[in-house]
Structures are given as C-alpha cells and as structure tokens.
Design an enzyme around this catalytic site. Sequence first.
Site, PDB file in Angstrom:
ATOM      1  N   LEU A   2       8.390  -4.317  -3.013  1.00 54.31           N
ATOM      2  CA  LEU A   2       6.975  -4.688  -2.969  1.00 54.31           C
ATOM      3  C   LEU A   2       6.254  -3.705  -2.053  1.00 54.31           C
ATOM      4  O   LEU A   2       6.750  -3.378  -0.972  1.00 54.31           O
ATOM      5  CB  LEU A   2       6.804  -6.100  -2.411  1.00 54.31           C
ATOM      6  CG  LEU A   2       7.074  -7.289  -3.340  1.00 54.31           C
ATOM      7  CD1 LEU A   2       6.904  -8.594  -2.575  1.00 54.31           C
ATOM      8  CD2 LEU A   2       6.143  -7.264  -4.532  1.00 54.31           C
ATOM      9  N   ASP A   3       5.083  -3.240  -2.472  1.00 59.63           N
ATOM     10  CA  ASP A   3       4.276  -2.382  -1.602  1.00 59.63           C
ATOM     11  C   ASP A   3       3.958  -3.121  -0.302  1.00 59.63           C
ATOM     12  O   ASP A   3       3.867  -4.355  -0.289  1.00 59.63           O
ATOM     13  CB  ASP A   3       2.963  -1.999  -2.291  1.00 59.63           C
ATOM     14  CG  ASP A   3       3.178  -1.028  -3.448  1.00 59.63           C
ATOM     15  OD1 ASP A   3       4.225  -0.370  -3.475  1.00 59.63           O
ATOM     16  OD2 ASP A   3       2.286  -0.941  -4.320  1.00 59.63           O
ATOM     17  N   PRO A   4       3.760  -2.378   0.794  1.00 62.21           N
ATOM     18  CA  PRO A   4       3.486  -3.034   2.091  1.00 62.21           C
ATOM     19  C   PRO A   4       2.354  -4.038   2.062  1.00 62.21           C
ATOM     20  O   PRO A   4       2.443  -5.097   2.689  1.00 62.21           O
ATOM     21  CB  PRO A   4       3.156  -1.844   3.010  1.00 62.21           C
ATOM     22  CG  PRO A   4       3.936  -0.707   2.435  1.00 62.21           C
ATOM     23  CD  PRO A   4       3.891  -0.915   0.940  1.00 62.21           C
ATOM     24  N   VAL A  32       1.351  -5.843  -0.430  1.00 63.61           N
ATOM     25  CA  VAL A  32       1.564  -6.899  -1.426  1.00 63.61           C
ATOM     26  C   VAL A  32       2.478  -7.946  -0.810  1.00 63.61           C
ATOM     27  O   VAL A  32       3.484  -7.622  -0.189  1.00 63.61           O
ATOM     28  CB  VAL A  32       2.201  -6.334  -2.716  1.00 63.61           C
ATOM     29  CG1 VAL A  32       2.464  -7.458  -3.715  1.00 63.61           C
ATOM     30  CG2 VAL A  32       1.296  -5.266  -3.329  1.00 63.61           C
TER      31      VAL A  32
END
Length: 297
Positions: free
Chosen positions: A38-40, A42
């Site tokens: 997961l992107d930071p 998100v």
Amino acid sequence: MLNGIVVVNKPRGVTSSDCVYKLRKILQIRKIGHAGTLDPEVNGVLPIAIGQATKLIELMHEKPKSYIGSGMFGKATDSYDLDGTTTAEEKIVTPFTSDEIISGMKKLTGMIDQVPPIYSAVRVNGKRLYEYARENIPVERPKRKVNIYSYELTQDPEYDPLEKTESFNFAIRCSKGTYVRSLVNDLGEELGVPAVMTSLTRTSSSGFDLSQAVNLETIEKEIDYPEKWLQPIDSFFVDLPQLQISPDQFKRVSNGANIKLNTTYAKVALVYNGHIKAIYQRQGKIYRPEMMLLKNE
C-alpha cells in the site's frame, strides 16, 4: 511458534515495509512478509503472513482487492494523487452528472490495458519507475493487463462553485497489479478533463476485509492472546473444498506422496485432526501435492 495471517489496518503516513518491521519487532519473529504493498498515504487492509503462512504469499496476491476512495476533476498531477506536482488545471464550468461519470467508469471496467503512474515501483530495465522520475529521465511505461471487476460511483458528485472543481467518491474491486490512481486519472481522460485521486482506503485483500483488521498497538497490548488478532492459515482456504483424510493417508501426505482421493475436484484442502495439512491438485486419476503446510502434529 505463531503461524497465520495478521490483517493489519495500516494507517496513513507509514509504508507497508514499516508495518512489517514493527510487527517483526513486536512478535520477535523473522519469518514474515506482506501481500500487496500500500502506498504510504493509503490506509486499510494489509495482510501480513507469519511463520508457515509465508508460503501463501504468492497465492494471497492472486485474490481480488477492493478499495473505496475519492477523486477530483479539475486538476492532475504527475503521481496521479495529491503528493505529486500539478501538471494540469482546468476550471469545471459545467459539472458532470452522475450518469456521465458512471458511463466513464463503465468504459474502464473489465480486462483493460493500464499504464502505471511514473511514481510507482514497477521495474523497467531493472530500475523502478519512481527512480527515473526522480532523476528526470524519460522512460516508456509498460502497459499491462489488469481486471477491473467493478468501478462504481458511490454517491452523487459534489461541485465547488468557488474553486470550480468537482469531487466524487468511488468503490473499486480489481485484480493484482492495478493502480487505482491510474483509474482516477484515466476517468478524467475519458471525460476530457484533468483528474486526481484525493484519498484511498483498501477495504479487502487476500480474502480478508476491514472487519478483521487490527492496528499494531492492539497487537502489542494483546500479544498474549493471538486468537484476538491472528487469522489461522485455514481461514485463507475457506473457498476450497476440504477433505478429511485417514491416519494412513496423513502419513503419505506428510511425506509428500501422491494419493488417490474419492473426489473429482481439481484442487482440495486435506484436513487431519481439524486442520488443513496440505493442498493437493488433481492430475489424471491421482492427486499431487501443490503446497505443504503443517506436516506433523
């Protein structure tokens, strides 16, 4: 030794690797890994496999993922989210109707070719795209097939008459490798205006959802009660047919031997003493081991 899947509710502002590192320290365990970065910025479901469950990571990637989020028409960035540099702005004079947005979403549903954002971890010639972006090196981003099972508008869009932008909320269910940021950007292109993703939450992944997710602080407080936060390995295989095996069959399975089974399923979970011990796949008239889990009692 602990074996199972921890469904972490990842907060915004930390990386997926940070969560693995912190959980490794809390549990004092080395055999650990997550399924699906997961992107930071998100938040949401981040399944982390520990112990024997690390064997499942590749299979965990194969299951669909679900998201809810929001986007905005009137602005675009190079990263397709609010962390990026603005690349286009356009005042939305006539806001889109729900039907127009839904129509655009439908065109992005099904098996599609997707171009990943330049700020992503996709590798090209051994180098990640975000590394090219940071060094201002032009690079062709590879298209890849992804499956968008559903892309839905979850409520009527909201128009800001002062900023002349329009916001919308969405829900997406998709295959591995999908960049939701790209889907928001592509929706803008379908409608002929700049668009950017403004927030994103992953609601399910690897067969687990937010109702099963816990934060790291809870695990630390309840470390002596793993039944409160650890999903058993068996829970990952709820969709597979399960077959009870005899002691004699279990001995053969423990040695990784082929066996005959009184069933015609293509793939089965073999159960002994109440737990799944192996996943076997049919080949002709016999079943062969695909994955060994807990071999011994």
